[in-house]
Design an enzyme around this catalytic site. Sequence first.
Site, PDB file in Angstrom:
ATOM      1  N   CYS A  17      22.395  -1.929  73.254  1.00 18.55           N
ATOM      2  CA  CYS A  17      21.428  -1.327  74.179  1.00 18.55           C
ATOM      3  C   CYS A  17      19.997  -1.314  73.646  1.00 18.55           C
ATOM      4  O   CYS A  17      19.115  -1.953  74.197  1.00 18.55           O
ATOM      5  CB  CYS A  17      21.853   0.106  74.485  1.00 18.55           C
TER       6      CYS A  17
HETATM    7  N1  LIG Z   1      28.198  -0.333  74.866  1.00 23.25           N
HETATM    8  C1  LIG Z   1      27.428   0.699  75.142  1.00 23.25           C
HETATM    9  O1  LIG Z   1      27.355   1.646  74.371  1.00 23.25           O
HETATM   10  C2  LIG Z   1      26.627   0.778  76.430  1.00 23.25           C
HETATM   11  C3  LIG Z   1      26.020   2.001  76.763  1.00 23.25           C
HETATM   12  C4  LIG Z   1      25.324   2.117  77.949  1.00 23.25           C
HETATM   13  C5  LIG Z   1      25.191   0.996  78.775  1.00 23.25           C
HETATM   14  N2  LIG Z   1      25.748  -0.206  78.428  1.00 23.25           N
HETATM   15  C6  LIG Z   1      25.591  -1.316  79.359  1.00 23.25           C
HETATM   16  O2  LIG Z   1      26.825  -1.516  80.063  1.00 23.25           O
HETATM   17  C7  LIG Z   1      27.014  -2.901  80.337  1.00 23.25           C
HETATM   18  C8  LIG Z   1      28.336  -3.366  79.727  1.00 23.25           C
HETATM   19  O3  LIG Z   1      28.280  -3.209  78.311  1.00 23.25           O
HETATM   20  P1  LIG Z   1      29.554  -3.208  77.386  1.00 23.25           P
HETATM   21  O4  LIG Z   1      29.113  -2.720  76.070  1.00 23.25           O
HETATM   22  O5  LIG Z   1      30.708  -2.530  78.055  1.00 23.25           O
HETATM   23  O6  LIG Z   1      29.860  -4.798  77.323  1.00 23.25           O
HETATM   24  P2  LIG Z   1      31.187  -5.512  76.802  1.00 23.25           P
HETATM   25  O7  LIG Z   1      30.792  -6.877  76.396  1.00 23.25           O
HETATM   26  O8  LIG Z   1      31.920  -4.621  75.848  1.00 23.25           O
HETATM   27  O9  LIG Z   1      32.103  -5.612  78.107  1.00 23.25           O
HETATM   28  C9  LIG Z   1      31.791  -6.375  79.216  1.00 23.25           C
HETATM   29  C10 LIG Z   1      33.068  -6.976  79.799  1.00 23.25           C
HETATM   30  O10 LIG Z   1      32.744  -7.664  81.005  1.00 23.25           O
HETATM   31  C11 LIG Z   1      33.569  -8.803  81.096  1.00 23.25           C
HETATM   32  N3  LIG Z   1      32.992  -9.725  82.053  1.00 23.25           N
HETATM   33  C12 LIG Z   1      31.939 -10.557  81.899  1.00 23.25           C
HETATM   34  N4  LIG Z   1      31.704 -11.220  83.042  1.00 23.25           N
HETATM   35  C13 LIG Z   1      32.619 -10.811  83.951  1.00 23.25           C
HETATM   36  C14 LIG Z   1      32.886 -11.116  85.299  1.00 23.25           C
HETATM   37  N5  LIG Z   1      32.156 -12.010  85.970  1.00 23.25           N
HETATM   38  N6  LIG Z   1      33.912 -10.508  85.922  1.00 23.25           N
HETATM   39  C15 LIG Z   1      34.664  -9.611  85.240  1.00 23.25           C
HETATM   40  N7  LIG Z   1      34.470  -9.265  83.953  1.00 23.25           N
HETATM   41  C16 LIG Z   1      33.448  -9.855  83.318  1.00 23.25           C
HETATM   42  C17 LIG Z   1      33.646  -9.298  79.659  1.00 23.25           C
HETATM   43  O11 LIG Z   1      34.764 -10.151  79.469  1.00 23.25           O
HETATM   44  C18 LIG Z   1      33.758  -7.976  78.887  1.00 23.25           C
HETATM   45  O12 LIG Z   1      35.101  -7.603  78.682  1.00 23.25           O
HETATM   46  C19 LIG Z   1      25.777  -3.599  79.768  1.00 23.25           C
HETATM   47  O13 LIG Z   1      24.830  -3.715  80.777  1.00 23.25           O
HETATM   48  C20 LIG Z   1      25.279  -2.633  78.718  1.00 23.25           C
HETATM   49  O14 LIG Z   1      23.898  -2.790  78.480  1.00 23.25           O
HETATM   50  C21 LIG Z   1      26.478  -0.328  77.280  1.00 23.25           C
END
Ligand SMILES: NC(=O)c1ccc[n+]([C@@H]2O[C@H](COP(=O)([O-])OP(=O)(O)OC[C@H]3O[C@@H](n4cnc5c(N)ncnc54)[C@H](O)[C@@H]3O)[C@@H](O)[C@H]2O)c1
Length: 441
Positions: free
Chosen positions: A274
């Site tokens: 992030c």
């Molecule tokens: N990790 C954190 O602490 C956090 C905190 C707040 C916000 N975010 C935001 O949340 C969002 C997700 O982050 P994350 O850390 O969970 O990412 P991540 O990479 O852990 O998970 C994302 C998942 O989405 C899947 N994916 C990708 N394209 C896809 C599609 N077309 N259809 C279905 N699944 C698909 C991937 O295979 C993966 O499993 C981002 O925008 C991030 O900035 C993350």
Amino acid sequence: MPDSLALADAIRSQTAKVGIVGLGYVGLPLARTFIEAGFTAMGFDVDAEKIRRLLAGESYIAHIPSPWIASCVAAGTFIPTSDMARLAEADAILICVPTPLSESRDPDLSYVESTARQVAAALRPGQLVVLESTTYPGTTRDVVLPILSAGGLVAGKDYFLAYSPEREDPGNADFSTTRIPKVVGGIDSQSLELAVALYSQAVVQVVPVASPEIAEACKILENTYRAVNIALVNELKVLLDRMNVDVWEVIRAAATKPFGFQAFYPGPGLGGHCIPIDPFYLSWVARKLEMPTRFIELAGEINASMPHYVIAKVVDALNEAGKPVRGSKIAMLGVAYKKDVDDPRESPSFKLMELLLARGAKLTYNDPHIPTLPSMRHYDLPPMKSQELTAQYLAAQDCVLIATDHTAYDWSFIAKNARLLVDTRNATRGVKEHRERIHKA
Ligand SMILES: NC(=O)c1ccc[n+]([C@@H]2O[C@H](COP(=O)([O-])OP(=O)(O)OC[C@H]3O[C@@H](n4cnc5c(N)ncnc54)[C@H](O)[C@@H]3O)[C@@H](O)[C@H]2O)c1
């Protein structure tokens, strides 16, 4: 019955099926939140391996227990699938896919766009779609809405659309998804009402705002605020070090002020999915509007320079011991980007490793949460496995570099057995003996 009333009823009675797209660090805990609130959650992911593991009752996120996954899958309250056509079965669809930066550090919305196309292909009247991925203000309205509406369904009438940012704090046991207030902005009043109704069933507090843009900007403000304040203390760390003043003691003292000050702590650089990324979503928009975002750029510059500062401290510490970096055995403690998590994404440890290897160090690492060094997009590091943290291992090192202050580490044991310690986290503050071996960085 109008579509919105049927959906409101299903939400109220918890018979609405909640589909979560993207079962990563955000999506999987979110699925858990809804299941624990009494809903059935469908989990969608394009990663077939993740779906296979979930169906086998196996978790891949440390704080989500495998037995819990197994019991929900068996009970049918959690339905993991990679069959995107089944999105039609979900009444609410929450999108939690990655929003990284491209090679040129511009927003990469390809995951959001491809997900929106998949949702559009399955969209039916009466569904609520909420984007949760972090992004710049305008994404829900300008990017997602046109894709979803291309088939002829009208937002706010046939289907409903909102934005609600995720505020996950990985590793923080006090704040699970359920306990964190959720900001929600709808594309129209009906969408807002439905999204508020849905989240109100599962989280402690819902904060409705006037538009998706406000909710999108809110998330970026929160993360930019962190990036800027971390940069401030990182810069002060370097200055105060030159004056022989301990920045950690200064922050500890300042934090006793009961108003107007919030403590942020320096470190070896920024990490995670992030804070190193999100502010650049905003500066990209600003560039299009011909406005510079100097705070964001400056914070990025200072934070990105921190690994170089740490390496200079390692060089100095070894120099005092009469050793060059080349050929010295250096152990890095921690490759996760923050304490007590198993997430190495964007961790400054990779930069530190790269810099040390480039200087000829004989590098190994230990991280109780990361047994094998994952391959990272931007770094070309040799394959490594976490070493056992024995007294012999520590004693064999010319320098031990503390990059992540995991709770599992016994700092007194480490200080007792290591010959030289460089501490980027003030992790050794409670260590009483062998302080002469410890260099803060
Ligand atoms: N990790 C954190 O602490 C956090 C905190 C707040 C916000 N975010 C935001 O949340 C969002 C997700 O982050 P994350 O850390 O969970 O990412 P991540 O990479 O852990 O998970 C994302 C998942 O989405 C899947 N994916 C990708 N394209 C896809 C599609 N077309 N259809 C279905 N699944 C698909 C991937 O295979 C993966 O499993 C981002 O925008 C991030 O900035 C993350």
